[in-house]
Scaffold this active site. Structure first.
Site, PDB file in Angstrom:
ATOM      1  N   SER A 131      -0.895 -11.458   1.619  1.00 28.48           N
ATOM      2  CA  SER A 131      -1.980 -11.266   0.668  1.00 28.48           C
ATOM      3  C   SER A 131      -3.306 -11.784   1.203  1.00 28.48           C
ATOM      4  CB  SER A 131      -1.669 -11.975  -0.658  1.00 28.48           C
ATOM      5  OG  SER A 131      -2.764 -11.813  -1.527  1.00 28.48           O
ATOM      6  N   LYS A 186       5.735 -12.094  -3.842  1.00 28.97           N
ATOM      7  CA  LYS A 186       4.481 -11.351  -3.623  1.00 28.97           C
ATOM      8  C   LYS A 186       4.207 -10.401  -4.796  1.00 28.97           C
ATOM      9  CE  LYS A 186       0.881  -9.501  -1.552  1.00 28.97           C
ATOM     10  NZ  LYS A 186       0.640  -8.149  -1.846  1.00 28.97           N
ATOM     11  N   HIS A 189       2.924 -12.423  -7.589  1.00 33.44           N
ATOM     12  CA  HIS A 189       1.538 -12.744  -7.234  1.00 33.44           C
ATOM     13  C   HIS A 189       0.614 -11.593  -7.642  1.00 33.44           C
ATOM     14  CE1 HIS A 189      -1.778 -11.857  -4.488  1.00 33.44           C
ATOM     15  NE2 HIS A 189      -2.014 -13.150  -4.449  1.00 33.44           N
ATOM     16  N   ASN A 190       0.997 -10.373  -7.288  1.00 27.43           N
ATOM     17  CA  ASN A 190       0.149  -9.217  -7.613  1.00 27.43           C
ATOM     18  C   ASN A 190       0.059  -9.007  -9.116  1.00 27.43           C
ATOM     19  OD1 ASN A 190       0.244  -8.925  -4.836  1.00 27.43           O
ATOM     20  ND2 ASN A 190       0.168  -6.714  -4.946  1.00 27.43           N
ATOM     21  N   GLU A 193      -2.306 -11.391 -10.397  1.00 22.78           N
ATOM     22  CA  GLU A 193      -3.647 -10.910 -10.002  1.00 22.78           C
ATOM     23  C   GLU A 193      -4.152  -9.877 -11.025  1.00 22.78           C
ATOM     24  OE1 GLU A 193      -3.835  -9.624  -5.827  1.00 22.78           O
ATOM     25  OE2 GLU A 193      -4.886  -7.834  -6.508  1.00 22.78           O
TER      26      GLU A 193
HETATM   27  P1  NBP Z   1      -1.634   1.849   4.690  1.00 24.65           P
HETATM   28  O1  NBP Z   1      -0.829   1.402   3.540  1.00 24.65           O
HETATM   29  O2  NBP Z   1      -2.720   2.806   4.492  1.00 24.65           O
HETATM   30  O3  NBP Z   1      -0.605   2.460   5.795  1.00 24.65           O
HETATM   31  C1  NBP Z   1      -1.086   2.962   6.992  1.00 24.65           C
HETATM   32  C2  NBP Z   1      -0.048   2.825   8.089  1.00 24.65           C
HETATM   33  O4  NBP Z   1       1.201   3.408   7.669  1.00 24.65           O
HETATM   34  C3  NBP Z   1      -0.479   3.594   9.327  1.00 24.65           C
HETATM   35  O5  NBP Z   1      -0.040   2.871  10.450  1.00 24.65           O
HETATM   36  C4  NBP Z   1       0.261   4.916   9.174  1.00 24.65           C
HETATM   37  O6  NBP Z   1       0.480   5.573  10.390  1.00 24.65           O
HETATM   38  C5  NBP Z   1       1.568   4.417   8.616  1.00 24.65           C
HETATM   39  N1  NBP Z   1       2.368   5.463   7.978  1.00 24.65           N
HETATM   40  C6  NBP Z   1       2.116   6.196   6.874  1.00 24.65           C
HETATM   41 BR1  NBP Z   1       0.592   6.134   5.869  1.00 24.65          BR
HETATM   42  N2  NBP Z   1       3.102   7.051   6.568  1.00 24.65           N
HETATM   43  C7  NBP Z   1       4.026   6.841   7.519  1.00 24.65           C
HETATM   44  C8  NBP Z   1       5.280   7.425   7.770  1.00 24.65           C
HETATM   45  N3  NBP Z   1       5.805   8.335   6.964  1.00 24.65           N
HETATM   46  N4  NBP Z   1       5.982   6.998   8.846  1.00 24.65           N
HETATM   47  C9  NBP Z   1       5.461   6.049   9.647  1.00 24.65           C
HETATM   48  N5  NBP Z   1       4.269   5.449   9.468  1.00 24.65           N
HETATM   49  C10 NBP Z   1       3.561   5.844   8.415  1.00 24.65           C
HETATM   50  O7  NBP Z   1      -2.225   0.593   5.506  1.00 24.65           O
HETATM   51  P2  NBP Z   1      -2.735  -0.849   5.033  1.00 24.65           P
HETATM   52  O8  NBP Z   1      -3.706  -0.759   3.935  1.00 24.65           O
HETATM   53  O9  NBP Z   1      -3.105  -1.543   6.304  1.00 24.65           O
HETATM   54  O10 NBP Z   1      -1.424  -1.540   4.447  1.00 24.65           O
HETATM   55  C11 NBP Z   1      -0.236  -1.759   5.216  1.00 24.65           C
HETATM   56  C12 NBP Z   1       0.813  -2.366   4.307  1.00 24.65           C
HETATM   57  O11 NBP Z   1       0.335  -3.627   3.819  1.00 24.65           O
HETATM   58  C13 NBP Z   1       1.120  -1.534   3.056  1.00 24.65           C
HETATM   59  O12 NBP Z   1       2.448  -1.681   2.697  1.00 24.65           O
HETATM   60  C14 NBP Z   1       0.228  -2.148   2.003  1.00 24.65           C
HETATM   61  O13 NBP Z   1       0.720  -1.943   0.693  1.00 24.65           O
HETATM   62  C15 NBP Z   1       0.287  -3.622   2.395  1.00 24.65           C
HETATM   63  N6  NBP Z   1      -0.862  -4.425   1.977  1.00 24.65           N
HETATM   64  C16 NBP Z   1      -2.124  -3.902   1.991  1.00 24.65           C
HETATM   65  C17 NBP Z   1      -3.198  -4.691   1.604  1.00 24.65           C
HETATM   66  C18 NBP Z   1      -4.614  -4.149   1.634  1.00 24.65           C
HETATM   67  O14 NBP Z   1      -5.515  -4.870   1.149  1.00 24.65           O
HETATM   68  N7  NBP Z   1      -4.855  -2.971   2.194  1.00 24.65           N
HETATM   69  C19 NBP Z   1      -2.978  -6.016   1.219  1.00 24.65           C
HETATM   70  C20 NBP Z   1      -1.683  -6.524   1.249  1.00 24.65           C
HETATM   71  C21 NBP Z   1      -0.627  -5.711   1.631  1.00 24.65           C
HETATM   72  P3  NBP Z   1      -0.519   6.733  10.874  1.00 24.65           P
HETATM   73  O15 NBP Z   1      -1.713   6.043  11.444  1.00 24.65           O
HETATM   74  O16 NBP Z   1       0.262   7.470  11.872  1.00 24.65           O
HETATM   75  O17 NBP Z   1      -0.869   7.564   9.667  1.00 24.65           O
END
Ligand code: NBP
Length: 484
Positions: A131, A186, A189-190, A193
């Site tokens: 987070s 987690k 936590h959300n 939030e």
């Molecule tokens: P995203 O949730 O947008 O995911 C993007 C990544 O997932 C890219 O590497 C993409 O590959 C890959 N991907 C997808 Br989309 N579909 C796929 C598939 N079918 N097979 C393999 N890879 C796949 O990225 P993020 O916002 O960095 O979040 C990553 C994780 O962390 C998520 O689970 C999210 O819920 C969690 N999270 C996010 C935050 C935040 O603030 N953003 C905070 C805390 C936790 P590609 O480049 O080839 O499309």
């Protein structure tokens, strides 16, 4: 073949993955970077990761070959099938004792399943809550790892090094528990939030409705941020209130009042229903977003449904703002108490031995709900690790006795003025319900027995279930007793 140099591999080069890699690099770890769309690896190396020790991989095989033993592979990809796809591809490439970490927002039930499946294959699995968003990932997130405990010594140095620190030394990261415990914590936590955000929005709505301008509101939040409400969300609310668009007007007023959501709040509310724990405030926060999303219907209803007429706010604004602060603080205490009640029940059901003080510390810094308040919660659990409910900790009993007058005034006034405050009011109802030695469930039991022969217990004869033939023409056969 050259000697493997990678301390850990990270799959997923979106916002979270890239920032976490750079954070690991800053702390001296060599990270092997990989992404489904492989071109993004080279792009990352040539831009954001330029001049770092980050190593790129062109395939999963290439990535695995660059890792020291036991291999540590962390995924930060979209939750759901993407995680299973990568696990499937990784399994044949890894050896006994290697570790797969899922740092995405996966459902804890998926994590429980993955732990079992990978254990059967001799691999260690960790589901870790991460987070803090982009900024947290880059400079210190809150990390909540759970799963196979044998993996912890191998990932602890990396995780605790990159995590946020309270008082500069205490890491906001510790081992949470077995299988899905990390992702469950987690998720809660959300959910919390969601609750915090809804409470702040209700405070803002009240301030707006009583005629405060945006600078006055910002000043109130600034003031609140110096005391017991000191938190990241209060701080950003102050800044949002002050933010002006390029035309010199406040941006906030121009934003459509229609909230989005990604699901973790909903999962928490569903878990509350499943475990029979009244996480009412989180539930209302989720429903509050759903109601906001019905914007078109609300526009129509606003012209049809009668309100309170021309009743005007006629109290002292400054004093009432203090009451709003008390209502916010008291409701927040209720929300966190409900969240910890849910954690306790889930821990019992899943045999997790959760350390509630340590969870409060994990949330104390780095994450979105970070606040001074979590330090008080940690202290309450440190003083009494067996505390059945946070509300009963002497520190919070005192806070409730100080805040309840203002809280009740806010709920009553909002009701008179027709201002919706679902979170403030449901928190107060929970508080009054939780402290009620007697609730009207006697009548409820009688109704159930009347129409469905569901039986009831008599006071003083608990455990003995009886049925009454209420109408004189019903039968004497009762339904079986069970809890849904
Ligand atoms: P995203 O949730 O947008 O995911 C993007 C990544 O997932 C890219 O590497 C993409 O590959 C890959 N991907 C997808 Br989309 N579909 C796929 C598939 N079918 N097979 C393999 N890879 C796949 O990225 P993020 O916002 O960095 O979040 C990553 C994780 O962390 C998520 O689970 C999210 O819920 C969690 N999270 C996010 C935050 C935040 O603030 N953003 C905070 C805390 C936790 P590609 O480049 O080839 O499309």
């Amino acid at each position: 073949m050259s000697k493997p140099v990678g301390d850990i591999a990270l799959i997923g080069l979106a916002v979270m993955g890239q920032n976490l890699i750079l954070n690991m690099n800053d702390h001296g770890f060599v990270v092997v970077a990989y992404n489904r769309t492989v071109e993004k690896v080279q792009n990352f190396l040539e831009n954001e990761a330029k001049g770092t020790k980050v190593v790129g991989a062109t395939s999963l095989e290439d990535m695995v070959s660059k890792l020291k033993l036991p291999r540590r592979v962390m995924m930060l990809v979209k939750a759901g099938p993407a995680v299973d796809d990568f696990i499937k591809k990784l399994v044949p490439l890894l050896s006994k004792g290697d570790i797969i970490i899922d740092g995405g927002n996966s459902e804890y039930t998926d994590t429980i399943r993955r732990c079992k499946e990978l254990e059967a294959k001799g691999l260690l699995f960790v589901g870790s809550g991460v987070s803090g968003g982009e900024e947290g990932a880059r400079y210190g997130p809150s990390l909540m790892p759970g799963g196979h405990a044998e993996a912890w010594p191998h990932i602890k140095p990396i995780f605790q090094a990159i995590s946020a620190k309270v008082n500069k030394t205490e890491p906001c990261c510790d081992w949470v528990g077995s299988d899905g415990a990390g992702h469950f914590v987690k998720m809660v936590h959300n959910g919390i939030e969601y609750g915090d955000m809804q409470l702040i929005c209700e405070a803002y709505d009240l301030m707006r409705s009583i005629g405060m301008n945006q600078e006055e509101m910002a000043q109130a939040f600034e003031e609140w941020n110096k005391g017991e409400l000191d938190s990241f969300l209060i701080e950003i609310t102050r800044d949002i209130l002050r933010y002006k668009d390029t035309d010199g007007k406040y941006l906030l007023e121009k934003i459509r009042d229609c909230a989005g959501q990604k699901g973790t709040g909903k999962w928490t509310a569903i878990a509350g229903l499943q475990y029979g724990i009244p996480v009412t405030l989180i539930g209302e926060a989720v429903f509050g977003r759903c109601l906001s999303a019905l914007q078109n219907e609300r526009q129509i209803a606003s012209k049809i449904l009668p309100g309170v007429g021309d009743i005007k706010f006629n109290k002292d604004k400054k004093k009432f703002t203090e009451s709003i602060r008390d209502a916010l603080y008291a409701s927040k205490i209720v929300s966190y108490s409900q969240g910890f009640m849910l954690l306790r029940q889930a821990a019992e059901n899943h045999n997790w031995s959760l350390d509630y003080g340590s969870i409060a510390l994990m949330w104390r810094g780095g994450c979105i709900i970070r606040s001074v308040f979590l330090g008080d919660i940690k202290e309450a659990f440190d003083k009494d690790p067996k505390l059945t409910n946070l509300l009963l900790a002497p520190f919070f009993v005192k806070a409730m006795s100080r805040c309840q007058k203002g809280w009740r005034e806010v709920v009553a006034t909002a009701s008179e003025l027709g201002i919706p405050i679902p979170a403030f009011s449901c928190a107060l109802s929970f508080y009054d319900g939780y402290r009620a030695a007697r609730l009207p469930a006697n009548l409820l039991q009688a109704q159930r027995d009347y129409f469905g022969a569901h039986t009831y217990e008599l006071l003083g004869k608990e455990g003995k279930w009886v049925h009454t033939n209420w109408t004189g023409h019903g039968g004497n056969v009762s339904a079986s007793t069970y809890q849904a």
